[in-house]
Design an enzyme around this catalytic site. Structure first.
Site, PDB file in Angstrom:
ATOM      1  N   PRO A 176       0.863  -1.182   0.000  1.00 26.88           N
ATOM      2  CA  PRO A 176       0.000   0.000   0.000  1.00 26.88           C
ATOM      3  C   PRO A 176       0.895   1.226   0.000  1.00 26.88           C
ATOM      4  O   PRO A 176       1.855   1.291   0.777  1.00 26.88           O
ATOM      5  CB  PRO A 176      -0.769  -0.114   1.322  1.00 26.88           C
ATOM      6  CG  PRO A 176       0.057  -1.017   2.184  1.00 26.88           C
ATOM      7  CD  PRO A 176       0.839  -1.904   1.277  1.00 26.88           C
ATOM      8  N   CYS A 234       2.205   2.932   9.901  1.00 27.01           N
ATOM      9  CA  CYS A 234       2.611   4.272   9.467  1.00 27.01           C
ATOM     10  C   CYS A 234       3.270   5.034  10.618  1.00 27.01           C
ATOM     11  O   CYS A 234       2.658   5.226  11.672  1.00 27.01           O
ATOM     12  CB  CYS A 234       1.404   5.059   8.943  1.00 27.01           C
ATOM     13  SG  CYS A 234       1.890   6.668   8.321  1.00 27.01           S
ATOM     14  N   HIS A 257       6.468  -5.515   8.532  1.00 25.76           N
ATOM     15  CA  HIS A 257       7.545  -4.644   8.064  1.00 25.76           C
ATOM     16  C   HIS A 257       8.625  -4.716   9.147  1.00 25.76           C
ATOM     17  O   HIS A 257       8.397  -4.302  10.283  1.00 25.76           O
ATOM     18  CB  HIS A 257       6.991  -3.214   7.890  1.00 25.76           C
ATOM     19  CG  HIS A 257       8.008  -2.233   7.410  1.00 25.76           C
ATOM     20  ND1 HIS A 257       7.761  -0.884   7.277  1.00 25.76           N
ATOM     21  CD2 HIS A 257       9.297  -2.406   7.018  1.00 25.76           C
ATOM     22  CE1 HIS A 257       8.839  -0.275   6.832  1.00 25.76           C
ATOM     23  NE2 HIS A 257       9.785  -1.176   6.675  1.00 25.76           N
ATOM     24  N   ASN A 271       8.104  -7.591   4.720  1.00 24.61           N
ATOM     25  CA  ASN A 271       8.270  -6.296   4.060  1.00 24.61           C
ATOM     26  C   ASN A 271       9.553  -5.639   4.559  1.00 24.61           C
ATOM     27  O   ASN A 271       9.825  -5.603   5.752  1.00 24.61           O
ATOM     28  CB  ASN A 271       7.040  -5.411   4.352  1.00 24.61           C
ATOM     29  CG  ASN A 271       7.150  -4.011   3.787  1.00 24.61           C
ATOM     30  OD1 ASN A 271       6.785  -3.035   4.422  1.00 24.61           O
ATOM     31  ND2 ASN A 271       7.661  -3.884   2.583  1.00 24.61           N
TER      32      ASN A 271
HETATM   33  C1  LIG Z   1       5.459   6.535  -1.313  1.00 22.19           C
HETATM   34  C2  LIG Z   1       5.143   5.592  -0.184  1.00 22.19           C
HETATM   35  C3  LIG Z   1       3.864   5.548   0.329  1.00 22.19           C
HETATM   36  C4  LIG Z   1       3.544   4.647   1.365  1.00 22.19           C
HETATM   37  N1  LIG Z   1       2.260   4.564   1.808  1.00 22.19           N
HETATM   38  C5  LIG Z   1       1.903   3.578   2.680  1.00 22.19           C
HETATM   39  C6  LIG Z   1       0.548   3.315   2.987  1.00 22.19           C
HETATM   40  O1  LIG Z   1      -0.363   3.944   2.453  1.00 22.19           O
HETATM   41  N2  LIG Z   1       0.271   2.317   3.881  1.00 22.19           N
HETATM   42  C7  LIG Z   1       1.251   1.564   4.455  1.00 22.19           C
HETATM   43  O2  LIG Z   1       0.941   0.665   5.240  1.00 22.19           O
HETATM   44  N3  LIG Z   1       2.542   1.790   4.159  1.00 22.19           N
HETATM   45  C8  LIG Z   1       2.885   2.749   3.266  1.00 22.19           C
HETATM   46  N4  LIG Z   1       4.188   2.912   2.905  1.00 22.19           N
HETATM   47  C9  LIG Z   1       5.189   2.021   3.483  1.00 22.19           C
HETATM   48  C10 LIG Z   1       5.384   0.827   2.564  1.00 22.19           C
HETATM   49  O3  LIG Z   1       4.178   0.128   2.375  1.00 22.19           O
HETATM   50  C11 LIG Z   1       6.438  -0.131   3.114  1.00 22.19           C
HETATM   51  O4  LIG Z   1       6.000  -0.655   4.338  1.00 22.19           O
HETATM   52  C12 LIG Z   1       7.772   0.552   3.349  1.00 22.19           C
HETATM   53  O5  LIG Z   1       8.084   1.431   2.298  1.00 22.19           O
HETATM   54  C13 LIG Z   1       8.887  -0.501   3.453  1.00 22.19           C
HETATM   55  O6  LIG Z   1       8.953  -1.257   2.282  1.00 22.19           O
HETATM   56  P1  LIG Z   1      10.138  -1.093   1.205  1.00 22.19           P
HETATM   57  O7  LIG Z   1      11.404  -1.320   1.960  1.00 22.19           O
HETATM   58  O8  LIG Z   1       9.873  -2.120   0.170  1.00 22.19           O
HETATM   59  O9  LIG Z   1      10.074   0.308   0.670  1.00 22.19           O
HETATM   60  C14 LIG Z   1       4.539   3.807   1.896  1.00 22.19           C
HETATM   61  C15 LIG Z   1       5.829   3.876   1.376  1.00 22.19           C
HETATM   62  C16 LIG Z   1       6.139   4.738   0.349  1.00 22.19           C
HETATM   63  C17 LIG Z   1       7.531   4.755  -0.194  1.00 22.19           C
END
Ligand SMILES: Cc1cc2nc3c(=O)[nH]c(=O)nc-3n(C[C@H](O)[C@H](O)[C@H](O)COP(=O)(O)O)c2cc1C
Length: 464
Positions: free
Chosen positions: A23, A108, A175, A208
């Site tokens: 998300p 978040c 995560h 994650n």
């Molecule tokens: C642009 C952006 C928007 C995000 N929005 C959400 C969100 O709406 N809900 C959520 O649970 N995490 C959100 N996240 C966190 C990601 O879902 C994820 O948990 C976090 O980036 C770690 O994953 P990664 O290492 O693959 O980036 C967001 C991350 C990014 C970069």
């Protein structure tokens, strides 16, 4: 038909999805999800939606979910942030017919979540979470899932996950970063924590964090035993990550723009943000087009800049194709390593270790100058003497009534707002706040002169 649970839900409804797009607020919109699915993603999440707004605002519901319904966009999980069991349930009931499950965002870490009291800031409110999940699990026709961040302690993280499972959570995304691993201090996610949770619960788990290449996905599944792996930033920089390909950026950019046109409307700022991420490396070199991309007023404008970037890349490609990692190839965004080691020591991923990624400083961090968030770095560039250390901030004398800083020379020792009220009530002046209620001598003279002129004028009229 009875609601599928846990592994049955994952196997049947989610078709045993292993490659999951996270998300992402403003970024996991329909067009992006469809592009990602065309390139290997097996499950997508909507961006986080605000449960309370979803309940009260029909336009918000239409724009963020109902109008995005599309056969190719399944399986789909709708994510909400919420902190009230009834509101969460009401929002979920309004969303359940348009997706395959409802997810509760418990990860978040941003300031906005702190202020709104949701996301990871509910991490310690187990009783409330238990209530929210239990009610949703009882009343919804689709399963309820959660996305969490880890605690520093593995045991506490495991207990937390078990509590959520017991309350009725049917699938858990972990995560592997703590609440404090954000902004410049993001660092590496702990797969140790994820592995421990996987072992301790009987529902499917998605990992994650640290996923930048397909090889990370395979290693993560092997090391932690999770059912699937979720990617956010890796996917944004390379939507073909789950195919194990690193295509030229223009291939992805042009395909994305086609999907956007095919499935309107798509908010222009989302498209722009995607192009900025895709073209990130190339824009470091062709800086002049950065501004053009920022200023483009419509989809055609954005497509034009993307085309210009492609032509420049193709021009260079012919001459310099010996580069090991050309900038026009989709690749992860590598951030500088934080100077301080991250609290959470036990992290995996050899490739990831080399390319430690610090997340965008979207949230206010209150660390040292080395760990300033992007916003604070911007402020610092405008004012090099700006001090962000709370202890060293100048101490203001407080307004005697409201506690805001008082006016320097306010005769009442109040702030502007309180001073105005007092001056008005007492018909008294405060020169420092420029509030004057007592008429001064010149004012009185002017007024009497005016009166005299009027009376002379009216007499002249009478005699005319
Ligand atoms: C642009 C952006 C928007 C995000 N929005 C959400 C969100 O709406 N809900 C959520 O649970 N995490 C959100 N996240 C966190 C990601 O879902 C994820 O948990 C976090 O980036 C770690 O994953 P990664 O290492 O693959 O980036 C967001 C991350 C990014 C970069």
């Amino acid at each position: 038909m009875a609601k599928l649970q846990g592994f049955d839900f994952w196997n049947n409804t989610l078709k045993a999805a292993r490659f999951v797009v996270a998300p992402m607020v403003d970024q996991s919109e329909l067009a992006w999800r469809l592009l990602s699915r065309r390139h290997g993603a097996q499950l997508c999440y909507t961006p986080m939606l605000h449960a309370q707004v979803f309940v009260r605002d029909a336009n918000y519901r239409r724009e963020n979910l109902y109008n995005e319904v599309c056969e190719e966009d399944r399986p789909l999980i709708t994510q909400f942030c919420a902190n009230d069991p009834e509101v969460f349930l009401e929002a979920a009931l309004l969303a359940q017919d348009y997706c395959d499950a409802i997810d509760l965002n418990l990860g978040c870490p941003q300031m906005i979540a702190k202020r709104g009291h949701y996301g990871v800031f509910l991490q310690d409110e187990w009783e409330l979470l238990e209530k929210m999940i239990r009610l949703a699990n009882e009343k919804l026709s689709v399963p309820i899932t959660c996305k969490i961040r880890v605690f520093k302690e593995i045991e506490k993280t495991v207990c937390y996950a078990q509590m959520l499972e017991k309350a009725g959570c049917q699938l858990l995304t972990v995560h592997g970063r703590t609440k404090d691993q954000k902004g410049a201090m993001t660092g590496i996610a702990s797969w140790e924590h994820i592995k421990a949770v996987r072992k301790a619960v009987n529902i499917p788990v998605f990992a994650n964090g640290n996923i930048q290449h397909l090889s990370d996905v395979e290693r993560c599944i092997q090391e932690t035993g999770v059912q699937g792996v979720m990617s956010a930033e890796g996917n944004l920089h390379n939507p073909a990550i789950f195919e194990g390909r690193s295509p030229p950026v223009w291939e992805m950019a042009e395909e994305y723009l086609e999907v956007v046109k095919q499935y309107p409307p798509c908010t222009l700022s989302y498209v722009r943000a995607h192009l900025f991420k895709l073209w990130h490396h190339t824009l470091q070199i062709h800086q002049d087009l950065r501004e053009e991309l920022a200023k483009a007023k419509n989809l055609e404008g954005l497509a034009d800049v993307s085309k210009k970037l492609r032509l420049r890349c193709q021009d260079v490609e012919e001459r310099e194709d010996s580069l090991p990692f050309p900038h026009w190839i989709c690749q992860p965004y590598v951030r500088p390593v934080p100077k301080e080691p991250v609290a959470n020591g036990n992290s995996q991923g050899s490739e990831v270790k080399k390319t430690v990624c610090q997340k965008r400083a979207l949230e206010d961090s209150d660390g040292s100058p080395d760990t300033l968030s992007k916003n604070k770095q911007k402020k610092r560039s405008r004012n090099p003497n700006k001090n962000f250390c709370p202890e060293q901030k100048p101490k203001y004398i407080k307004c005697e009534q409201c506690g805001n800083p008082k006016g320097n020379k306010c005769v009442f020792n109040l702030c502007r707002g309180c001073c105005k009220k007092k001056a008005y009530k007492e018909v008294a002046d405060c020169p420092s706040h420029k509030t004057f209620f007592q008429p001064n001598v010149s004012q009185v003279l002017c007024e009497s002169l005016e009166k005299r002129q009027i009376s002379v004028f009216s007499q002249l009229l009478l005699h005319a």
